[in-house]
Design a protein around this motif. Structure first.
Motif, PDB file in Angstrom:
ATOM      1  N   UNK A 129       0.742  -1.126   0.109  1.00  0.00           N
ATOM      2  CA  UNK A 129      -0.013  -0.062  -0.005  1.00  0.00           C
ATOM      3  C   UNK A 129       0.958   1.155   0.069  1.00  0.00           C
ATOM      4  N   UNK A 130       2.087   1.115   0.357  1.00  0.00           N
ATOM      5  CA  UNK A 130       3.011   2.357   0.529  1.00  0.00           C
ATOM      6  C   UNK A 130       2.592   3.426   1.306  1.00  0.00           C
ATOM      7  N   UNK A 131       1.925   2.713   2.214  1.00  0.00           N
ATOM      8  CA  UNK A 131       1.448   3.975   3.283  1.00  0.00           C
ATOM      9  C   UNK A 131       1.730   3.238   4.743  1.00  0.00           C
ATOM     10  N   UNK A 132       2.819   4.039   5.282  1.00  0.00           N
ATOM     11  CA  UNK A 132       3.367   3.695   6.408  1.00  0.00           C
ATOM     12  C   UNK A 132       3.750   4.671   7.462  1.00  0.00           C
ATOM     13  N   UNK A 133       4.052   4.167   8.596  1.00  0.00           N
ATOM     14  CA  UNK A 133       4.732   5.274   9.556  1.00  0.00           C
ATOM     15  C   UNK A 133       5.831   4.702  10.350  1.00  0.00           C
ATOM     16  N   UNK A 134       6.744   5.471  10.720  1.00  0.00           N
ATOM     17  CA  UNK A 134       7.954   5.229  11.225  1.00  0.00           C
ATOM     18  C   UNK A 134       7.619   5.449  12.741  1.00  0.00           C
ATOM     19  N   UNK A 135       8.164   4.384  13.658  1.00  0.00           N
ATOM     20  CA  UNK A 135       7.915   4.606  14.960  1.00  0.00           C
ATOM     21  C   UNK A 135       9.327   4.455  15.406  1.00  0.00           C
ATOM     22  N   UNK A 136       9.955   5.732  16.186  1.00  0.00           N
ATOM     23  CA  UNK A 136      11.192   6.116  16.686  1.00  0.00           C
ATOM     24  C   UNK A 136      12.053   5.953  15.698  1.00  0.00           C
ATOM     25  N   UNK A 137      13.402   7.161  16.077  1.00  0.00           N
ATOM     26  CA  UNK A 137      14.234   7.388  14.929  1.00  0.00           C
ATOM     27  C   UNK A 137      15.762   7.057  15.179  1.00  0.00           C
ATOM     28  N   UNK A 138      16.016   6.029  16.091  1.00  0.00           N
ATOM     29  CA  UNK A 138      17.338   5.459  15.925  1.00  0.00           C
ATOM     30  C   UNK A 138      18.526   6.233  16.841  1.00  0.00           C
ATOM     31  N   UNK A 139      19.649   5.747  16.623  1.00  0.00           N
ATOM     32  CA  UNK A 139      20.769   6.527  17.337  1.00  0.00           C
ATOM     33  C   UNK A 139      21.281   7.670  16.307  1.00  0.00           C
ATOM     34  N   UNK A 140      22.192   8.527  17.013  1.00  0.00           N
ATOM     35  CA  UNK A 140      22.547   9.619  16.177  1.00  0.00           C
ATOM     36  C   UNK A 140      23.465   9.291  15.025  1.00  0.00           C
ATOM     37  N   UNK A 141      23.482   9.968  14.297  1.00  0.00           N
ATOM     38  CA  UNK A 141      24.384   9.684  12.790  1.00  0.00           C
ATOM     39  C   UNK A 141      23.949   8.488  12.133  1.00  0.00           C
ATOM     40  N   UNK A 142      22.674   8.011  12.247  1.00  0.00           N
ATOM     41  CA  UNK A 142      22.455   6.917  11.335  1.00  0.00           C
ATOM     42  C   UNK A 142      21.211   7.000  10.564  1.00  0.00           C
ATOM     43  N   UNK A 143      20.931   8.598  10.006  1.00  0.00           N
ATOM     44  CA  UNK A 143      19.549   8.759   9.256  1.00  0.00           C
ATOM     45  C   UNK A 143      19.735   8.012   7.604  1.00  0.00           C
ATOM     46  N   UNK A 144      20.962   7.803   7.200  1.00  0.00           N
ATOM     47  CA  UNK A 144      21.320   7.373   6.057  1.00  0.00           C
ATOM     48  C   UNK A 144      20.859   5.889   6.130  1.00  0.00           C
ATOM     49  N   UNK A 145      21.113   5.144   7.415  1.00  0.00           N
ATOM     50  CA  UNK A 145      20.671   3.589   7.279  1.00  0.00           C
ATOM     51  C   UNK A 145      19.164   3.579   7.382  1.00  0.00           C
ATOM     52  N   UNK A 146      18.512   4.379   8.192  1.00  0.00           N
ATOM     53  CA  UNK A 146      17.051   4.406   8.259  1.00  0.00           C
ATOM     54  C   UNK A 146      16.477   4.742   6.811  1.00  0.00           C
ATOM     55  N   UNK A 147      17.005   5.631   6.174  1.00  0.00           N
ATOM     56  CA  UNK A 147      16.417   5.782   4.831  1.00  0.00           C
ATOM     57  C   UNK A 147      16.588   4.616   4.142  1.00  0.00           C
ATOM     58  N   UNK A 148      17.889   4.161   4.083  1.00  0.00           N
ATOM     59  CA  UNK A 148      17.837   2.840   3.150  1.00  0.00           C
ATOM     60  C   UNK A 148      17.177   1.770   3.525  1.00  0.00           C
ATOM     61  N   UNK A 149      16.796   1.471   4.633  1.00  0.00           N
ATOM     62  CA  UNK A 149      15.893   0.391   5.241  1.00  0.00           C
ATOM     63  C   UNK A 149      14.668   0.681   4.808  1.00  0.00           C
ATOM     64  N   UNK A 150      14.155   1.966   5.011  1.00  0.00           N
ATOM     65  CA  UNK A 150      12.834   2.289   4.496  1.00  0.00           C
ATOM     66  C   UNK A 150      12.578   2.032   3.013  1.00  0.00           C
ATOM     67  N   UNK A 151      13.762   2.648   2.193  1.00  0.00           N
ATOM     68  CA  UNK A 151      13.463   2.357   0.751  1.00  0.00           C
ATOM     69  C   UNK A 151      13.640   0.958   0.426  1.00  0.00           C
ATOM     70  N   UNK A 152      14.362   0.123   1.025  1.00  0.00           N
ATOM     71  CA  UNK A 152      14.362  -1.375   0.886  1.00  0.00           C
ATOM     72  C   UNK A 152      12.993  -1.889   1.059  1.00  0.00           C
ATOM     73  N   UNK A 153      12.317  -1.257   2.231  1.00  0.00           N
ATOM     74  CA  UNK A 153      10.916  -2.074   2.317  1.00  0.00           C
ATOM     75  C   UNK A 153       9.689  -1.545   1.616  1.00  0.00           C
ATOM     76  N   UNK A 154       9.784   0.001   1.319  1.00  0.00           N
ATOM     77  CA  UNK A 154       8.908   0.489   0.657  1.00  0.00           C
ATOM     78  C   UNK A 154       9.025   1.123  -0.643  1.00  0.00           C
ATOM     79  N   UNK A 155      10.167   1.059  -1.155  1.00  0.00           N
ATOM     80  CA  UNK A 155      10.640   1.414  -2.492  1.00  0.00           C
ATOM     81  C   UNK A 155      11.352   2.616  -2.580  1.00  0.00           C
TER      82      UNK A 155
END
Ligand SMILES: [Zn+2]
Ligand SMILES: [Zn+2]
Length: 282
Positions: free
Chosen positions: A50-76
């Motif tokens: 469905x491509x509609x989703x929510x992120x719960x919590x935002x991880x450790x300092x300096x890890x935004x690139x990882x979080x974006x990569x994981x999100x794009x892997x999961x949702x495109x």
């Protein structure tokens, strides 16, 4: 949007803590994805079709690139959540949020009582390195503690218990670990996102944090300041009889293991969870 108002506390920095689970993703349910950033979990809630989703919590300092990569892997590619929901504002749950908000331009929600810690108005009590526990408790003195300031980008969760963009979840106030800590619960299949109200790996032992040995445990000791409220919160969650739980730290847990472990924690909270000594223990 006025980006200049967003800032981390001055002591935010990369924390060189890790675990065997770091970088591991688990599809816990078809619409529930858990990913471990070093020692803390983030959750992507929503069906990838469905491509509609929510992120719960935002991880450790300096890890935004990882979080974006994981999100794009999961949702495109170029996918972005509709919102970011925070269980609370500790540095290991908001570590990458400013980069994420700037990248995605999405709203952030947290409990009303957590707002001062997210808008630069109040700082959490200092973590207690003297609390009963091992090396991580001692290291906690070096953890970032200056308040983050998300300015107008963070809003209080609706007062009626609903969770924006997560129709079938409701938020439950689970204070104790922090004043405005929330957990998210879905009645339909009794799915729980518990944050740090309880965790599935003991946070005071560096060894156990690294090996991620499963043990349903109370909230991380060095940060928990109101043990009476923390006990009540665990009992509130146990009474819901969750079938599946993702906690802020440690592996997801379900079924009998969860039911028994959580019931025991609720029953024997003082022995299992509460430290024998520490500045926040009365
Ligand atoms: Zn915490
Ligand atoms: Zn945490």
């Amino acid at each position: 949007m006025p980006k200049e108002e967003l800032r981390y506390g001055e002591d935010y920095k990369f924390i060189p803590a890790t675990s065997v689970a770091s970088g591991v993703s688990i599809e816990v349910l078809p619409d529930l994805y858990c990913h471990t950033i070093q020692i803390v979990n983030i959750c992507l809630v929503g069906n990838p079709d469905k491509k509609e989703f929510v992120l719960v919590d935002a991880g450790m300092p300096k890890t935004a690139d990882d979080i974006i990569a994981v999100t794009e892997k999961r949702f495109g590619a170029n996918s972005r959540p509709q919102a970011i929901i925070l269980t609370h504002g500790h540095f290991d749950h908001v570590g990458a949020i400013i980069e994420l908000v700037k990248h995605w331009n999405v709203p952030v929600y947290a409990h009303e009582a957590e707002m001062p810690y997210l808008t630069g108005k109040a700082r959490y009590p200092e973590p207690d390195p003297s609390v009963e526990g091992g090396m991580v408790a001692k290291m906690s003195a070096f953890f970032p503690n200056e308040p983050i300031d998300l300015g107008g980008h963070v809003q209080p969760l609706p007062g009626d218990g609903t969770v924006p963009h997560l129709e079938d979840f409701r938020w439950i106030h689970t204070p104790g670990h922090t004043p405005g800590h929330v957990s998210l619960f879905r009645d339909r299949d009794r799915t729980l996102i518990a944050g740090d109200a309880f965790v599935t790996v003991r946070q005071d032992s560096l060894y156990k944090v690294f090996t991620q040995e499963m043990e349903i445990s109370g909230p991380p000791r060095y940060y928990t300041t109101d043990w009476n409220a923390a006990r009540e919160s665990v009992r509130k969650l146990a009474a819901l009889q969750p079938e599946t739980a993702i906690t802020g730290h440690g592996a997801p847990v379900s079924g009998e293991k969860l039911r028994e472990g959580l019931a025991k924690l609720a029953r024997e909270f003082d022995q299992i969870a509460m430290p024998d000594y520490g500045k926040y223990v009365q």
